[in-house]
Design a protein around this motif. Sequence first.
Motif, PDB file in Angstrom:
ATOM      1  N   VAL A 104      30.276  41.656  36.032  1.00 29.64           N
ATOM      2  CA  VAL A 104      31.445  41.444  36.882  1.00 29.64           C
ATOM      3  C   VAL A 104      31.066  41.724  38.336  1.00 29.64           C
ATOM      4  O   VAL A 104      30.576  42.816  38.650  1.00 29.64           O
ATOM      5  CB  VAL A 104      32.606  42.361  36.458  1.00 29.64           C
ATOM      6  N   PRO A 105      31.267  40.768  39.226  1.00 25.64           N
ATOM      7  CA  PRO A 105      30.926  41.001  40.634  1.00 25.64           C
ATOM      8  C   PRO A 105      31.924  41.942  41.299  1.00 25.64           C
ATOM      9  O   PRO A 105      32.988  42.248  40.746  1.00 25.64           O
ATOM     10  CB  PRO A 105      31.005  39.598  41.248  1.00 25.64           C
ATOM     11  N   SER A 106      31.574  42.409  42.470  1.00 23.90           N
ATOM     12  CA  SER A 106      32.464  43.281  43.229  1.00 23.90           C
ATOM     13  C   SER A 106      33.632  42.460  43.771  1.00 23.90           C
ATOM     14  O   SER A 106      33.436  41.496  44.516  1.00 23.90           O
ATOM     15  CB  SER A 106      31.698  43.937  44.378  1.00 23.90           C
ATOM     16  N   LEU A 107      34.849  42.847  43.374  1.00 26.63           N
ATOM     17  CA  LEU A 107      36.057  42.122  43.776  1.00 26.63           C
ATOM     18  C   LEU A 107      37.023  43.094  44.438  1.00 26.63           C
ATOM     19  O   LEU A 107      37.125  44.264  44.041  1.00 26.63           O
ATOM     20  CB  LEU A 107      36.737  41.468  42.578  1.00 26.63           C
ATOM     21  N   THR A 108      37.744  42.628  45.410  1.00 27.35           N
ATOM     22  CA  THR A 108      38.706  43.460  46.127  1.00 27.35           C
ATOM     23  C   THR A 108      39.918  43.743  45.244  1.00 27.35           C
ATOM     24  O   THR A 108      40.544  42.818  44.716  1.00 27.35           O
ATOM     25  CB  THR A 108      39.166  42.764  47.420  1.00 27.35           C
ATOM     26  N   ASN A 109      40.243  45.025  45.096  1.00 26.24           N
ATOM     27  CA  ASN A 109      41.426  45.452  44.335  1.00 26.24           C
ATOM     28  C   ASN A 109      41.501  44.797  42.953  1.00 26.24           C
ATOM     29  O   ASN A 109      42.566  44.356  42.508  1.00 26.24           O
ATOM     30  CB  ASN A 109      42.704  45.132  45.124  1.00 26.24           C
ATOM     31  N   VAL A 110      40.375  44.750  42.251  1.00 22.96           N
ATOM     32  CA  VAL A 110      40.356  44.092  40.950  1.00 22.96           C
ATOM     33  C   VAL A 110      41.244  44.820  39.939  1.00 22.96           C
ATOM     34  O   VAL A 110      41.792  44.213  39.012  1.00 22.96           O
ATOM     35  CB  VAL A 110      38.912  43.987  40.425  1.00 22.96           C
ATOM     36  N   GLU A 111      41.438  46.141  40.145  1.00 21.34           N
ATOM     37  CA  GLU A 111      42.257  46.901  39.201  1.00 21.34           C
ATOM     38  C   GLU A 111      43.710  46.438  39.195  1.00 21.34           C
ATOM     39  O   GLU A 111      44.396  46.522  38.174  1.00 21.34           O
ATOM     40  CB  GLU A 111      42.225  48.399  39.529  1.00 21.34           C
ATOM     41  N   SER A 112      44.192  45.940  40.329  1.00 19.26           N
ATOM     42  CA  SER A 112      45.592  45.517  40.429  1.00 19.26           C
ATOM     43  C   SER A 112      45.721  43.996  40.501  1.00 19.26           C
ATOM     44  O   SER A 112      46.747  43.479  40.915  1.00 19.26           O
ATOM     45  CB  SER A 112      46.248  46.147  41.671  1.00 19.26           C
ATOM     46  N   SER A 113      44.678  43.289  40.099  1.00 22.09           N
ATOM     47  CA  SER A 113      44.657  41.833  40.226  1.00 22.09           C
ATOM     48  C   SER A 113      45.174  41.140  38.971  1.00 22.09           C
ATOM     49  O   SER A 113      45.182  41.707  37.873  1.00 22.09           O
ATOM     50  CB  SER A 113      43.234  41.348  40.508  1.00 22.09           C
ATOM     51  N   MET A 114      45.597  39.889  39.167  1.00 20.46           N
ATOM     52  CA  MET A 114      45.882  38.981  38.064  1.00 20.46           C
ATOM     53  C   MET A 114      44.861  37.859  38.134  1.00 20.46           C
ATOM     54  O   MET A 114      44.671  37.241  39.179  1.00 20.46           O
ATOM     55  CB  MET A 114      47.297  38.402  38.135  1.00 20.46           C
ATOM     56  N   ILE A 115      44.193  37.591  37.002  1.00 25.06           N
ATOM     57  CA  ILE A 115      43.166  36.556  36.945  1.00 25.06           C
ATOM     58  C   ILE A 115      43.663  35.400  36.093  1.00 25.06           C
ATOM     59  O   ILE A 115      44.009  35.582  34.923  1.00 25.06           O
ATOM     60  CB  ILE A 115      41.843  37.108  36.385  1.00 25.06           C
ATOM     61  N   LEU A 116      43.732  34.230  36.693  1.00 26.17           N
ATOM     62  CA  LEU A 116      44.188  33.028  36.004  1.00 26.17           C
ATOM     63  C   LEU A 116      42.979  32.323  35.396  1.00 26.17           C
ATOM     64  O   LEU A 116      42.037  31.962  36.111  1.00 26.17           O
ATOM     65  CB  LEU A 116      44.933  32.100  36.969  1.00 26.17           C
ATOM     66  N   MET A 117      43.005  32.127  34.097  1.00 23.05           N
ATOM     67  CA  MET A 117      41.870  31.560  33.365  1.00 23.05           C
ATOM     68  C   MET A 117      42.081  30.062  33.156  1.00 23.05           C
ATOM     69  O   MET A 117      43.114  29.635  32.634  1.00 23.05           O
ATOM     70  CB  MET A 117      41.715  32.254  32.009  1.00 23.05           C
ATOM     71  N   TYR A 118      41.071  29.275  33.543  1.00 20.33           N
ATOM     72  CA  TYR A 118      41.125  27.824  33.360  1.00 20.33           C
ATOM     73  C   TYR A 118      39.974  27.372  32.458  1.00 20.33           C
ATOM     74  O   TYR A 118      38.966  28.069  32.324  1.00 20.33           O
ATOM     75  CB  TYR A 118      41.066  27.120  34.711  1.00 20.33           C
ATOM     76  N   PHE A 133      45.538  29.416  31.329  1.00 20.80           N
ATOM     77  CA  PHE A 133      45.984  28.030  31.412  1.00 20.80           C
ATOM     78  C   PHE A 133      44.961  27.163  30.657  1.00 20.80           C
ATOM     79  O   PHE A 133      43.912  27.642  30.235  1.00 20.80           O
ATOM     80  CB  PHE A 133      46.076  27.577  32.870  1.00 20.80           C
ATOM     81  N   ASP A 134      45.263  25.889  30.490  1.00 18.30           N
ATOM     82  CA  ASP A 134      44.343  24.958  29.814  1.00 18.30           C
ATOM     83  C   ASP A 134      44.019  25.401  28.396  1.00 18.30           C
ATOM     84  O   ASP A 134      42.940  25.115  27.888  1.00 18.30           O
ATOM     85  CB  ASP A 134      43.005  24.842  30.584  1.00 18.30           C
ATOM     86  N   ASN A 135      44.900  26.142  27.748  1.00 19.39           N
ATOM     87  CA  ASN A 135      44.546  26.602  26.410  1.00 19.39           C
ATOM     88  C   ASN A 135      44.938  25.569  25.357  1.00 19.39           C
ATOM     89  O   ASN A 135      45.614  24.584  25.648  1.00 19.39           O
ATOM     90  CB  ASN A 135      45.166  27.973  26.120  1.00 19.39           C
ATOM     91  N   ASN A 136      44.505  25.803  24.117  1.00 18.78           N
ATOM     92  CA  ASN A 136      44.687  24.806  23.064  1.00 18.78           C
ATOM     93  C   ASN A 136      46.085  24.787  22.468  1.00 18.78           C
ATOM     94  O   ASN A 136      46.316  24.155  21.438  1.00 18.78           O
ATOM     95  CB  ASN A 136      43.658  25.018  21.944  1.00 18.78           C
ATOM     96  N   MET A 137      47.040  25.473  23.102  1.00 15.20           N
ATOM     97  CA  MET A 137      48.407  25.411  22.588  1.00 15.20           C
ATOM     98  C   MET A 137      49.400  24.938  23.650  1.00 15.20           C
ATOM     99  O   MET A 137      50.612  25.079  23.463  1.00 15.20           O
ATOM    100  CB  MET A 137      48.836  26.790  22.058  1.00 15.20           C
ATOM    101  N   GLU A 138      48.910  24.383  24.760  1.00 14.18           N
ATOM    102  CA  GLU A 138      49.811  23.951  25.830  1.00 14.18           C
ATOM    103  C   GLU A 138      50.864  22.967  25.325  1.00 14.18           C
ATOM    104  O   GLU A 138      52.043  23.092  25.633  1.00 14.18           O
ATOM    105  CB  GLU A 138      49.012  23.316  26.971  1.00 14.18           C
ATOM    106  N   SER A 139      50.434  21.969  24.538  1.00  8.59           N
ATOM    107  CA  SER A 139      51.397  20.981  24.049  1.00  8.59           C
ATOM    108  C   SER A 139      52.331  21.565  23.001  1.00  8.59           C
ATOM    109  O   SER A 139      53.416  21.026  22.754  1.00  8.59           O
ATOM    110  CB  SER A 139      50.656  19.778  23.459  1.00  8.59           C
ATOM    111  N   LEU A 140      51.916  22.672  22.375  1.00 10.66           N
ATOM    112  CA  LEU A 140      52.708  23.264  21.298  1.00 10.66           C
ATOM    113  C   LEU A 140      53.741  24.260  21.811  1.00 10.66           C
ATOM    114  O   LEU A 140      54.615  24.690  21.049  1.00 10.66           O
ATOM    115  CB  LEU A 140      51.783  23.966  20.297  1.00 10.66           C
TER     116      LEU A 140
END
Length: 583
Positions: A463-477, A498-505
Amino acid sequence: MKNLLPFLHKFLSNWETQKGKSWLHNNYFLAGILCLLTGLMSFIQGWHVSFDLMNYQYYNNYAWLNNVLEYHFSPGQVQSFHNPLLWLPYYLSIRHLPTPLTGFLIGLPQGLNLFLIYWISTKVFPGARVIHILSIAMAMISPMYTFELGSFAGDNICSIFVLAALTVVVKIKESSCRINARATLIKWLFCGLLIGIASGLKLTNLTFLIPIPIVLFIQTYLSSRKTKIAFYLRQTLLPIAFLIFGFVLGFLCTSGLWMYFLYSRYENPLFPYYNAIFKSEYFQPINLKYDRWIPDGFIEGIKYVWFWLVGKDEQTTWHWFPYRDAKWFLFWLLLLFLAILKLFRLYRYSYGQSNLSENNIASWRTDFSYFLVLYSAIGFTIWLYQFGYIRYLLPLDIIAGIVLFFIIEEIVKELRCNILYRQYFLVRLTQVLLVICLAITSTNYSRIGNFLDWPQDWFGVQVPSLTNVESSMILMYSRLPYSYIVPYFPVTTQFVRFDNNMESLIASTRFPETRESMIQNHTGPFYGIFPTHHLSNETELEEEVVRINASLGVRGMTLSLDECIPMMSNIHEFRICPITLSD
């Protein structure tokens, strides 16, 4: 050469029937040896990852143990709602133990399958040591057994409970008690308990419960001359009731808490499955089913075993690997031939043209060997039209060797090969050649990895150094499996998929509203992450960013490729990018 066959017959028969202590007769010693063998084989195969491990098996236990199941939004896609208990030992070993030791421990319990196969073979073929060893060999050359050995799939763990349930049936068949005696009913309850434990860990194992009451009724019917249906119901309903009650107890033991969580949160104890029944507002009102490999009708089902024999049809592909295995073709072919011989002999017996005794008739109507034949045939049929996915057949797949050997010997008896050394030696030779031929022709999924070069960390996420990662929200594509990265971030970091295998469901359900509410209520920084190892050039990378920005733009967000930071693991490469909110 003239005296070779009699000599071999005498040697083998003496070896098979000799009494005295042997390492084959010491069950604890043999079980330990087989477990050590599979553990060593798992270690030799080297480091291993699978789609399911990367997608949900590792993440689900992390989320469960850290109480973040509702804090995140399905990083493991639709499989985020699978019961994590089966993979808990794997998670703990990957998390806390050296990787070579984990590789060894993964395979260790899988040897119990081989021991149970051996034990069952001793009951079907008492004293026949050659068959006992060949039965173990047949299980070990099963394509699915070689594939799952040393893997995290879990089918070869659940199969231990299914095979153990069959050993209880052996004890019931050996017992002199009546079918509805108290001791017998307790055994039926314990049999159901074991299959319930397996089914609670993985729902697909319900397939192996259904054939038992069917075979029980068939054998009860055949073993009696009564003509009234009420008699057979009285004889079978109580054992079946105890079987089902034990199943429910076992199922609740391994899945009860998880079902309670799913029901209290998503209004469906089996969420997202069977939602046409439970009608959760978080999923479409359908019975979710992966029917890619289910045959279309009876004729198509018959073709399947031929497809597996020749290995040339598109249906031989389960997932992304080719598949070839002749034993199920041989099973149905020989079973049909045996059935014809049995019917012909019964026909002759009814007209006084055969010396078949009542004891012989009763034995093949009621004993465990024929129970196993009927159980395999009915179980295979149910599996084929319910799943058609070869991994879910594993318990029957590894026990098929015993069934094939038994059918061969029954055919020989029906054909009346009475020359002793030819009958004995040629039958054993046929069974040995069968194992050799299947070993040569069947698909071999064993992995010979570099067992001297295990990674220091199983996934090796950096995991790279990220600003305020403890309080972050990460959107997965991306729909690729990579929820295994989540445990490498602080537990307070929130992940939304997002882009997960249940979007249409989940369209037109409460689930998208839940996700949008999570995003709107978040007050910390946002990041976007997506895998890049499958993108072959810079143009494809830019196109991926454009696609992601189209989704973010609806929410007043954007990310810039120039600000993205590379992130590496032992498996995938990623870009993680700060997301800018529009004013």
